[in-house]
Write an enzyme that holds these catalytic residues in place. Sequence first.
Site, PDB file in Angstrom:
ATOM      1  N   ARG A   1       4.659  63.598  15.093  1.00  0.00           N
ATOM      2  CA  ARG A   1       3.481  62.741  14.967  1.00  0.00           C
ATOM      3  C   ARG A   1       3.835  61.309  14.576  1.00  0.00           C
ATOM      4  O   ARG A   1       2.947  60.455  14.512  1.00  0.00           O
ATOM      5  CB  ARG A   1       2.517  63.321  13.928  1.00  0.00           C
ATOM      6  CG  ARG A   1       1.780  64.565  14.416  1.00  0.00           C
ATOM      7  CD  ARG A   1       0.906  65.127  13.318  1.00  0.00           C
ATOM      8  NE  ARG A   1       0.137  66.257  13.800  1.00  0.00           N
ATOM      9  CZ  ARG A   1      -1.164  66.218  14.084  1.00  0.00           C
ATOM     10  NH1 ARG A   1      -1.830  65.099  13.939  1.00  0.00           N
ATOM     11  NH2 ARG A   1      -1.790  67.291  14.514  1.00  0.00           N
TER      12      ARG A   1
ATOM     13  N   LYS B   1       8.063  59.332  32.416  1.00  0.00           N
ATOM     14  CA  LYS B   1       9.168  60.019  31.742  1.00  0.00           C
ATOM     15  C   LYS B   1      10.355  59.080  31.562  1.00  0.00           C
ATOM     16  O   LYS B   1      10.985  59.052  30.498  1.00  0.00           O
ATOM     17  CB  LYS B   1       9.597  61.253  32.550  1.00  0.00           C
ATOM     18  CG  LYS B   1       8.696  62.443  32.406  1.00  0.00           C
ATOM     19  CD  LYS B   1       8.741  63.008  31.010  1.00  0.00           C
ATOM     20  CE  LYS B   1       7.448  63.719  30.670  1.00  0.00           C
ATOM     21  NZ  LYS B   1       6.320  62.840  30.377  1.00  0.00           N
TER      22      LYS B   1
ATOM     23  N   ASN C   1      -4.031  60.195   7.507  1.00  0.00           N
ATOM     24  CA  ASN C   1      -3.772  60.194   8.947  1.00  0.00           C
ATOM     25  C   ASN C   1      -5.010  59.626   9.611  1.00  0.00           C
ATOM     26  O   ASN C   1      -6.102  60.161   9.456  1.00  0.00           O
ATOM     27  CB  ASN C   1      -3.514  61.617   9.448  1.00  0.00           C
ATOM     28  CG  ASN C   1      -3.480  61.696  10.969  1.00  0.00           C
ATOM     29  OD1 ASN C   1      -3.029  60.767  11.625  1.00  0.00           O
ATOM     30  ND2 ASN C   1      -3.960  62.789  11.534  1.00  0.00           N
ATOM     31  N   GLY C   2      -4.856  58.520  10.325  1.00  0.00           N
ATOM     32  CA  GLY C   2      -6.000  57.930  11.013  1.00  0.00           C
ATOM     33  C   GLY C   2      -6.072  56.431  10.794  1.00  0.00           C
ATOM     34  O   GLY C   2      -5.087  55.786  10.408  1.00  0.00           O
TER      35      GLY C   2
ATOM     36  N   GLU D   1       9.576  56.332  28.936  1.00  0.00           N
ATOM     37  CA  GLU D   1       9.386  56.895  27.600  1.00  0.00           C
ATOM     38  C   GLU D   1      10.704  57.109  26.864  1.00  0.00           C
ATOM     39  O   GLU D   1      10.823  56.754  25.697  1.00  0.00           O
ATOM     40  CB  GLU D   1       8.662  58.254  27.695  1.00  0.00           C
ATOM     41  CG  GLU D   1       7.172  58.180  27.802  1.00  0.00           C
ATOM     42  CD  GLU D   1       6.542  59.560  27.829  1.00  0.00           C
ATOM     43  OE1 GLU D   1       5.495  59.739  27.199  1.00  0.00           O
ATOM     44  OE2 GLU D   1       7.106  60.469  28.476  1.00  0.00           O
TER      45      GLU D   1
ATOM     46  N   TRP E   1       3.451  56.978  11.756  1.00  0.00           N
ATOM     47  CA  TRP E   1       3.518  56.178  12.981  1.00  0.00           C
ATOM     48  C   TRP E   1       2.696  54.931  12.708  1.00  0.00           C
ATOM     49  O   TRP E   1       1.496  55.001  12.461  1.00  0.00           O
ATOM     50  CB  TRP E   1       2.948  56.956  14.171  1.00  0.00           C
ATOM     51  CG  TRP E   1       3.136  56.249  15.478  1.00  0.00           C
ATOM     52  CD1 TRP E   1       4.227  56.277  16.286  1.00  0.00           C
ATOM     53  CD2 TRP E   1       2.178  55.407  16.149  1.00  0.00           C
ATOM     54  NE1 TRP E   1       4.033  55.509  17.409  1.00  0.00           N
ATOM     55  CE2 TRP E   1       2.768  54.961  17.343  1.00  0.00           C
ATOM     56  CE3 TRP E   1       0.883  54.992  15.854  1.00  0.00           C
ATOM     57  CZ2 TRP E   1       2.110  54.122  18.241  1.00  0.00           C
ATOM     58  CZ3 TRP E   1       0.226  54.151  16.734  1.00  0.00           C
ATOM     59  CH2 TRP E   1       0.844  53.726  17.920  1.00  0.00           C
TER      60      TRP E   1
ATOM     61  N   HIS F   1       1.500  46.084  49.629  1.00  0.00           N
ATOM     62  CA  HIS F   1       0.363  45.249  49.232  1.00  0.00           C
ATOM     63  C   HIS F   1       0.618  44.553  47.903  1.00  0.00           C
ATOM     64  O   HIS F   1      -0.319  44.319  47.133  1.00  0.00           O
ATOM     65  CB  HIS F   1      -0.911  46.098  49.144  1.00  0.00           C
ATOM     66  CG  HIS F   1      -1.362  46.626  50.455  1.00  0.00           C
ATOM     67  ND1 HIS F   1      -1.930  45.836  51.432  1.00  0.00           N
ATOM     68  CD2 HIS F   1      -1.307  47.880  50.976  1.00  0.00           C
ATOM     69  CE1 HIS F   1      -2.221  46.571  52.482  1.00  0.00           C
ATOM     70  NE2 HIS F   1      -1.842  47.829  52.236  1.00  0.00           N
TER      71      HIS F   1
ATOM     72  N   CYS G   1      -0.137  60.005  12.294  1.00  0.00           N
ATOM     73  CA  CYS G   1       0.737  60.416  11.210  1.00  0.00           C
ATOM     74  C   CYS G   1       0.614  61.901  10.936  1.00  0.00           C
ATOM     75  O   CYS G   1      -0.332  62.552  11.355  1.00  0.00           O
ATOM     76  CB  CYS G   1       0.398  59.625   9.955  1.00  0.00           C
ATOM     77  SG  CYS G   1       0.389  57.834  10.217  1.00  0.00           S
TER      78      CYS G   1
ATOM     79  N   GLU H   1       4.052  60.211  36.912  1.00  0.00           N
ATOM     80  CA  GLU H   1       4.638  61.004  35.835  1.00  0.00           C
ATOM     81  C   GLU H   1       6.152  60.776  35.748  1.00  0.00           C
ATOM     82  O   GLU H   1       6.715  60.673  34.652  1.00  0.00           O
ATOM     83  CB  GLU H   1       4.329  62.486  36.035  1.00  0.00           C
ATOM     84  CG  GLU H   1       4.948  63.431  35.031  1.00  0.00           C
ATOM     85  CD  GLU H   1       4.509  63.204  33.595  1.00  0.00           C
ATOM     86  OE1 GLU H   1       5.160  63.752  32.687  1.00  0.00           O
ATOM     87  OE2 GLU H   1       3.521  62.471  33.367  1.00  0.00           O
TER      88      GLU H   1
ATOM     89  N   LYS I   1       4.283  62.312  19.386  1.00  0.00           N
ATOM     90  CA  LYS I   1       3.935  63.426  20.262  1.00  0.00           C
ATOM     91  C   LYS I   1       2.431  63.600  20.402  1.00  0.00           C
ATOM     92  O   LYS I   1       1.906  63.796  21.490  1.00  0.00           O
ATOM     93  CB  LYS I   1       4.569  64.710  19.705  1.00  0.00           C
ATOM     94  CG  LYS I   1       4.316  65.962  20.536  1.00  0.00           C
ATOM     95  CD  LYS I   1       5.077  65.912  21.825  1.00  0.00           C
ATOM     96  CE  LYS I   1       4.912  67.182  22.634  1.00  0.00           C
ATOM     97  NZ  LYS I   1       5.465  67.041  23.973  1.00  0.00           N
TER      98      LYS I   1
END
Length: 600
Positions: A27, A477, A99-100, A480, A75, A496, A2, A473, A595
């Site tokens: 955040r 992307k 926050n936490g 996301e 969040w 495999h 947050c 990556e 983020k």
Amino acid sequence: MCGIVGIINSNSLKNEAIDILKKLEYRGYDSAGISLFEKNRIKTIKSVGKISELEKKSKNLLDKNFTGIIGHTRWATHGIVNRNNAHPFSDENLTLVCNGIIENYMEIQKRYVDIPNNIQSDVEVSFYFLSYLLNKYKSPDEAIKTFLKIIKGNYAFVIYIKKNNSFYLLKNGSPISISHKDKSFYACSDSSILSFYHNRIYHLKDGDILKIDNDVVKRLNNNNKIIFEENSVSQNPYDKGKFQHYMLKEIYEQPKVLKETQQRYNSEFFLDFANKFQKLFDVNKLILVGCGTAYHACMIGEYYFNKFTNLDVSSELASELRYKNINTKQKTLYIFVSQSGETMDTLMALKYIKKYNKTSVIITNSLQSSMVREADVTIPTYALKEVGVASTKAFTCQVLSLANLSLEVAKMNKTISNSDYKKNLKILNTLPDKLKKLIKDFSPTAKYLAKKMSLVNSCYFLGRNISYPIALEGSLKLKEISYMHSEGFPGGEMKHGPIALIDKNTMTVCIAPNNELYEKSLSNAQEIIARNGKIIILSSAKRTKKGNTEMSVPSLPKENFIDTPFIYSIPLQLISYYFALNEGTDIDQPRNLAKSVTVE
């Protein structure tokens, strides 16, 4: 993850708090709220959704008679996304934001009968607990100290108590900083934002209890003097310019920020490297540590060090490292990679290895972050502020940092010839111009491929050697920002197991640099085509076709080993962006993500 803000004594409390919350929205953006206060009252407004909803809801609220404000953008961790679970939590005497995560909230909830048993949020439980303590103790200071002794977790609180008209900041793990000028105070979970307001700043330390009373700030946990430092961090504007989204703007900014970063490395950080860092790299093993995109940068760095040096090198997920035993006898250097410098898993891993007196380096874009204060050495990147949740320019700057670092260590340890060292350094110096042309030339192709991807349900990315982390990556992307199901695999592992997933409704992106593994990559592509899978080949080799199946796209620039990650990552960023654009998703703020991941 947050974002929190607190302001005392400003002429524009509401507008400034909402402006800061907009900057903190990276955040989390599940819900938001503000509490305005003065010695006789507390006024709280909360909303579900983004800050724009809170702004609408508080449009007619006048703040001229209030002395302070706290704000929060959430969040969700504990408790569903709704107005009740939004911060601030408040009553007629107390308002707070956090926050936490409070890890022992269920234990507290069971222990104290005054706390309702149907609460889902760990912070709401904490709010009721602090309210209970304020009623129990005559002194709010004692209530705060007791509160801090009992709660467990990683957190930062901003609290206002009407009973003594005092403002409190608490920190354990999660970041919180305060700036001060004359009688005004600004607190924020992102210290760089404070540079817009004051140039003097204090970063709270774990265990700190700061109290602001009658325009005086003091520490309650000990008598150490609070020293405000110069806040020299400059900010680029939060402005999309001509671009529809921050993500596209930041893709296009990569040549510029990579050029700036490389020039700084040439003239500052890596200048006279051996004399500055000989002892630092007198080790037997090198471990690169990160999460998400930063972990993919670590994997690329592992290939660089494996190519250019004779060091034993490996990559570790930060979330797993702190649960592994540390070899105390081995001389090991840990290199941590984090865009924000606040990624909680990475920060906790850094603190974990410090217990064993291991040396650490942090590569970060945030020079006032918690990890900078914890690590032995900081290697800065110069990506400027990255607003889009999906990392683009911060990622390539991290890769550039690791490329330079591997070359300097190789030169220092004499595992690379002087001519090869100069050749690779020249490639890095000329890279920005090559990438500027690549972005311009590939954008139409990216739009075309994005339309082709709309015909499938799943997408897979294949790569070998240094192309493997690029495949991971690229997959990250895409999922996301578009929510398309996608996975990345080493090319040799496709047969495999993962090949069982291939059918006419899947697309596979094969990353195939024109190197010694090119033919093997083409073989992987043929195996997929034989099973009716659609295929895209990204390569600098000449385009080829098989029947009616598109086998490749217009050739990418000729690559070398050291610039391969840049040349192939940017096309994948563009493809993901334009596919998500076609899907109509919220590209800069995709669902369920934030983020800066400041919870474990």
